[in-house]
Enzyme design. Structure first.
Site, PDB file in Angstrom:
ATOM      1  N   ASN A  48       0.832  -1.191   0.000  1.00  0.00           N
ATOM      2  CA  ASN A  48       0.000   0.000   0.000  1.00  0.00           C
ATOM      3  C   ASN A  48       0.875   1.253   0.000  1.00  0.00           C
ATOM      4  O   ASN A  48       2.096   1.178   0.020  1.00  0.00           O
ATOM      5  CB  ASN A  48      -0.950  -0.025   1.204  1.00  0.00           C
ATOM      6  CG  ASN A  48      -2.272   0.652   0.912  1.00  0.00           C
ATOM      7  OD1 ASN A  48      -2.350   1.592   0.133  1.00  0.00           O
ATOM      8  ND2 ASN A  48      -3.330   0.165   1.544  1.00  0.00           N
TER       9      ASN A  48
ATOM     10  N   HIS B 202      24.214  -0.010  12.300  1.00  0.00           N
ATOM     11  CA  HIS B 202      25.387   0.828  12.543  1.00  0.00           C
ATOM     12  C   HIS B 202      26.197   0.208  13.673  1.00  0.00           C
ATOM     13  O   HIS B 202      25.625  -0.336  14.623  1.00  0.00           O
ATOM     14  CB  HIS B 202      24.960   2.256  12.884  1.00  0.00           C
ATOM     15  CG  HIS B 202      24.187   2.887  11.758  1.00  0.00           C
ATOM     16  ND1 HIS B 202      24.809   3.484  10.698  1.00  0.00           N
ATOM     17  CD2 HIS B 202      22.868   2.960  11.502  1.00  0.00           C
ATOM     18  CE1 HIS B 202      23.899   3.921   9.845  1.00  0.00           C
ATOM     19  NE2 HIS B 202      22.700   3.611  10.324  1.00  0.00           N
TER      20      HIS B 202
END
Length: 175
Positions: free
Chosen positions: A78, A108
């Site tokens: 969607n 990270h």
């Protein structure tokens, strides 16, 4: 010498501020802009690594590179999907994804020196017949198992496989 793109594709630490990756990002940005303003399936197929038969994606769609995204046949995404495909994102066949769902693969390092030096990595993400509803975020290699609905505003950082569904942040099993 291994390029930053090769390091990224191999799942190793890499630095995204690299000319080759910047060119890939520009390509993706141009194709996203074209898809998001015209909705052409041909443009979407050029952007993504693979687009299954009968798959439907409603714009806007946002990706990093696009070529690491695989969308299976009969799948529906969607409006407002964000697919940060630093690592592969595999959306299986017959998956229904609600508005504003985010599948985020970047990670990270915990080491502050590596973070300051702009190193990053990623973990793959897979969704097989599952139904992430609106505003769900999957980060750090989430895997939604077969026929598992994920409730509105659920944040997953791990697998959701054995329960009938999940809701919350962190997700907890629910019916």
């Amino acid at each position: 010498m291994t390029s930053q793109k090769e390091r990224m594709l191999a799942g190793e630490l890499y630095i995204a501020d690299d000319p080759e990756l910047a060119a890939d990002l520009r390509r993706a940005t141009e194709l996203m802009s074209s898809f998001n303003t015209g909705g052409s399936r041909a443009v979407l197929a050029s952007l993504l690594g693979s687009l299954g038969e009968g798959a439907e994606v409603r714009p806007p769609l946002h990706v990093d590179y696009g070529y690491q995204v695989t969308i299976g046949r009969g799948t529906f995404l969607n409006f407002g999907a964000v697919l940060l495909d630093v690592a592969p994102i595999t959306i299986g066949a017959d998956v229904q994804i609600g508005p504003n769902v985010q599948l985020l693969t970047p990670t990270h390092p915990l080491d502050p020196a590596l973070r300051r030096a702009r190193w990053e990595a990623a973990k793959p993400s897979a969704t097989r017949p599952a139904w992430p509803r609106s505003s769900e975020t999957g980060a750090g290699a989430p895997r939604a198992g077969p026929r598992r609905p994920l409730s509105h505003r659920t944040t997953t950082g791990s697998s959701v496989r054995s329960s009938p569904g999940a809701a919350g942040s962190p997700p907890h099993p629910c019916r």
